[in-house]
Enzyme design. Sequence first.
Site, PDB file in Angstrom:
ATOM      1  N   SER A 148       0.832  -1.201   0.000  1.00 27.70           N
ATOM      2  CA  SER A 148       0.000   0.000   0.000  1.00 27.70           C
ATOM      3  C   SER A 148       0.873   1.261   0.000  1.00 27.70           C
ATOM      4  O   SER A 148       1.639   1.484  -0.923  1.00 27.70           O
ATOM      5  CB  SER A 148      -0.949  -0.026   1.200  1.00 27.70           C
ATOM      6  OG  SER A 148      -1.903   1.001   1.109  1.00 27.70           O
ATOM      7  N   ASP A 213     -10.503  -4.619  -4.377  1.00 27.95           N
ATOM      8  CA  ASP A 213      -9.926  -3.627  -3.475  1.00 27.95           C
ATOM      9  C   ASP A 213     -10.754  -2.344  -3.528  1.00 27.95           C
ATOM     10  O   ASP A 213     -10.845  -1.701  -4.576  1.00 27.95           O
ATOM     11  CB  ASP A 213      -8.480  -3.344  -3.887  1.00 27.95           C
ATOM     12  CG  ASP A 213      -7.694  -2.576  -2.837  1.00 27.95           C
ATOM     13  OD1 ASP A 213      -8.282  -1.694  -2.190  1.00 27.95           O
ATOM     14  OD2 ASP A 213      -6.497  -2.852  -2.682  1.00 27.95           O
ATOM     15  N   HIS A 242      -8.394  -4.800   0.221  1.00 31.13           N
ATOM     16  CA  HIS A 242      -7.128  -4.096   0.425  1.00 31.13           C
ATOM     17  C   HIS A 242      -6.258  -4.723   1.509  1.00 31.13           C
ATOM     18  O   HIS A 242      -5.034  -4.683   1.413  1.00 31.13           O
ATOM     19  CB  HIS A 242      -7.404  -2.627   0.771  1.00 31.13           C
ATOM     20  CG  HIS A 242      -6.188  -1.762   0.707  1.00 31.13           C
ATOM     21  ND1 HIS A 242      -5.479  -1.553  -0.455  1.00 31.13           N
ATOM     22  CD2 HIS A 242      -5.521  -1.069   1.682  1.00 31.13           C
ATOM     23  CE1 HIS A 242      -4.453  -0.754  -0.220  1.00 31.13           C
ATOM     24  NE2 HIS A 242      -4.449  -0.459   1.069  1.00 31.13           N
TER      25      HIS A 242
END
Length: 375
Positions: A148, A213, A242
């Site tokens: 991320s 996601d 996610h």
Amino acid sequence: MGGVTSSMAAKFAFFPPNPPSYGVEVVAETGKLRLTGVENVKENVEVLKLKTKRGNQVVAAYIKNPTASLTLLYSHGNAADLGQMFELFSELSLHLRVNLIGYDYSGYGKSSGKPSEQNTYYDIEAVYRCLEEQYNVKEQDVILYGQSVGSGPTLELASRLPNLRAVVLHSAIASGLRVMYPVKRTYWFDIYKNVDKISSVKCPVLVIHGTSDDVVNWSHGKQLFELCKEKYEPLWIKGGNHCDLELYPQYIKHLKKFVSAVEKKPQVSNACVPQTEMARSSTDVREAARPSTDQREKARPSMDQREMPKLSTESKDKARASVDKRERTRKSVDGSAEQQIQTEKARNSIDRFGEMIRSVGLCNIDCFKPTSTAK
């Protein structure tokens, strides 16, 4: 302009856990640091405080694996800290047969300073410098892993290191602004401009992304993959969100194959293996042409079973019943009893990895989603 960028980043990119999930103390007998509030910290773990070029003290944990030839430098996602990530780090080191170093960004956990885009670049640089100077790790033996927001410092460093062994991008962002708005170009005030840096990475890159996601759209992963110079077959996890990709069996399976592939790859200075060669080592591609890898994977599950935490009797029964059911449907296809036994062992190892992740309750991350109090 730099001040405006840092202000923008602070508003939507950084949410360090408050209070931190762990502490750091000095062991009186040895003078070494150790983590507090974290379970299962073994003797193969060294806790460090590393000074960045901006003067911040960054907390890192180095996990030594005696069988490792490669070292993985992991940059975690947003709203998480070293204490929350530690058990995952330990399991990745164990299953991937790598040394692993994880760290907290400035302003996260027990690291000093304030979080900012530029500080994360200085943070990862300090950690990498530690690997070189303190652990004598060579550039060609390093895998950078960015999850991320962690994809930002990961690609910043990777774009400047021509002899890296590999890069892993896990739920990565194309850029900070692109997470919030569907812009087609890069603006000066954007942060983590990964989409502009990925083409400078000269080593194999594995992209992992969930197709569902809802924080960083799957399109980010696909765009980064298309721009890679040295592509490895990506892992698109169907239905993955996610923060839950570690729960899917294919996550650790694909990651293990990638590490095995790059570990065997001949290392040539300032050059990488052609894409066609890397494709041979990707998941579910030309398996018949990779007997050495298959033998290696067969040898690993038995060790995994010894090293993984034991499941409860009930969990074992459920896992065994599930495997038995799958095996009954596979017998007409599998060629030999030995193959079936090895498949069952490997699958049990992966299932146990998933059980461990579920028990951690890792996903409390809400990256890039401003809270109602944000201004």
